[in-house]
Design a protein around this motif. Structure first.
Motif, PDB file in Angstrom:
ATOM      1  N   GLN A  39       0.843  -1.189   0.000  1.00 33.55           N
ATOM      2  CA  GLN A  39       0.000   0.000   0.000  1.00 33.55           C
ATOM      3  C   GLN A  39       0.877   1.236   0.000  1.00 33.55           C
ATOM      4  O   GLN A  39       1.645   1.463   0.948  1.00 33.55           O
ATOM      5  CB  GLN A  39      -0.936   0.010   1.213  1.00 33.55           C
ATOM      6  CG  GLN A  39      -1.954   1.127   1.174  1.00 33.55           C
ATOM      7  CD  GLN A  39      -3.066   0.937   2.186  1.00 33.55           C
ATOM      8  OE1 GLN A  39      -2.926   0.194   3.155  1.00 33.55           O
ATOM      9  NE2 GLN A  39      -4.192   1.595   1.967  1.00 33.55           N
ATOM     10  N   ALA A  40       0.777   2.000  -1.063  1.00 30.10           N
ATOM     11  CA  ALA A  40       1.495   3.254  -1.184  1.00 30.10           C
ATOM     12  C   ALA A  40       0.619   4.371  -0.633  1.00 30.10           C
ATOM     13  O   ALA A  40      -0.607   4.240  -0.589  1.00 30.10           O
ATOM     14  CB  ALA A  40       1.840   3.511  -2.648  1.00 30.10           C
ATOM     15  N   PRO A  41       1.221   5.493  -0.243  1.00 31.98           N
ATOM     16  CA  PRO A  41       0.436   6.603   0.305  1.00 31.98           C
ATOM     17  C   PRO A  41      -0.647   7.060  -0.670  1.00 31.98           C
ATOM     18  O   PRO A  41      -0.383   7.280  -1.854  1.00 31.98           O
ATOM     19  CB  PRO A  41       1.480   7.692   0.518  1.00 31.98           C
ATOM     20  CG  PRO A  41       2.754   6.954   0.720  1.00 31.98           C
ATOM     21  CD  PRO A  41       2.673   5.759  -0.188  1.00 31.98           C
ATOM     22  N   GLY A  42      -1.864   7.168  -0.170  1.00 32.34           N
ATOM     23  CA  GLY A  42      -2.968   7.628  -0.995  1.00 32.34           C
ATOM     24  C   GLY A  42      -3.531   6.597  -1.947  1.00 32.34           C
ATOM     25  O   GLY A  42      -4.408   6.931  -2.759  1.00 32.34           O
ATOM     26  N   LYS A  43      -3.040   5.378  -1.877  1.00 28.68           N
ATOM     27  CA  LYS A  43      -3.515   4.343  -2.792  1.00 28.68           C
ATOM     28  C   LYS A  43      -4.108   3.181  -2.012  1.00 28.68           C
ATOM     29  O   LYS A  43      -3.848   2.997  -0.829  1.00 28.68           O
ATOM     30  CB  LYS A  43      -2.381   3.857  -3.697  1.00 28.68           C
ATOM     31  CG  LYS A  43      -1.854   4.909  -4.646  1.00 28.68           C
ATOM     32  CD  LYS A  43      -0.877   4.317  -5.642  1.00 28.68           C
ATOM     33  CE  LYS A  43      -0.412   5.353  -6.651  1.00 28.68           C
ATOM     34  NZ  LYS A  43       0.522   4.773  -7.662  1.00 28.68           N
TER      35      LYS A  43
END
Length: 119
Positions: A39-43
């Motif tokens: 999980q990437a930031p904002g995704k």
């Protein structure tokens, strides 16, 4: 109860490699599949790779040919090569396991490990 613990994250330059490890322990009778998500930031969290008890491996298109998932008893590894900045994310291990021979399988998450790829 089943515990899932990841290790091996860190900071690496573009093109570098990292190896993640995930170990499941506790009340385990059978593990059906162990998977890596990120999980990437904002995704949203996305599936990266999965490894079944029968030895089958599946990969997201974005990591095909660069990442390799493998497993041993109650453990799964993710070898990540040719890393790119877009691989930066928190990587989570997920284990689908049953605690009894006749019981249902549940999914258990680890706490996550940060992978940062610098450009």
């Amino acid at each position: 109860q089943v515990q899932v613990v990841e290790s091996g994250g860190g900071l690496v330059q573009t093109g570098g490699s990292l190896r993640l490890s995930c170990a499941a322990s506790g009340s385990i009778f059978r593990i059906n599949v162990m998977s890596w998500y990120r999980q990437a930031p904002g995704k949203q969290r996305e599936l990266v790779a999965a490894f079944t008890s029968g030895g089958r491996a599946n990969y997201a298109d974005s990591v095909m040919g660069r990442f390799t998932i493998s497993g041993a008893k109650n453990t799964v590894y993710l070898q990540m090569n040719s890393l790119k900045p877009e691989d930066t994310a928190v990587y989570y291990c997920n284990t689908e396991a049953s605690s009894r021979w006749d019981g249902p399988a549940f999914r258990y998450w680890g706490q996550g490990t940060q992978v940062t790829v610098s450009s």
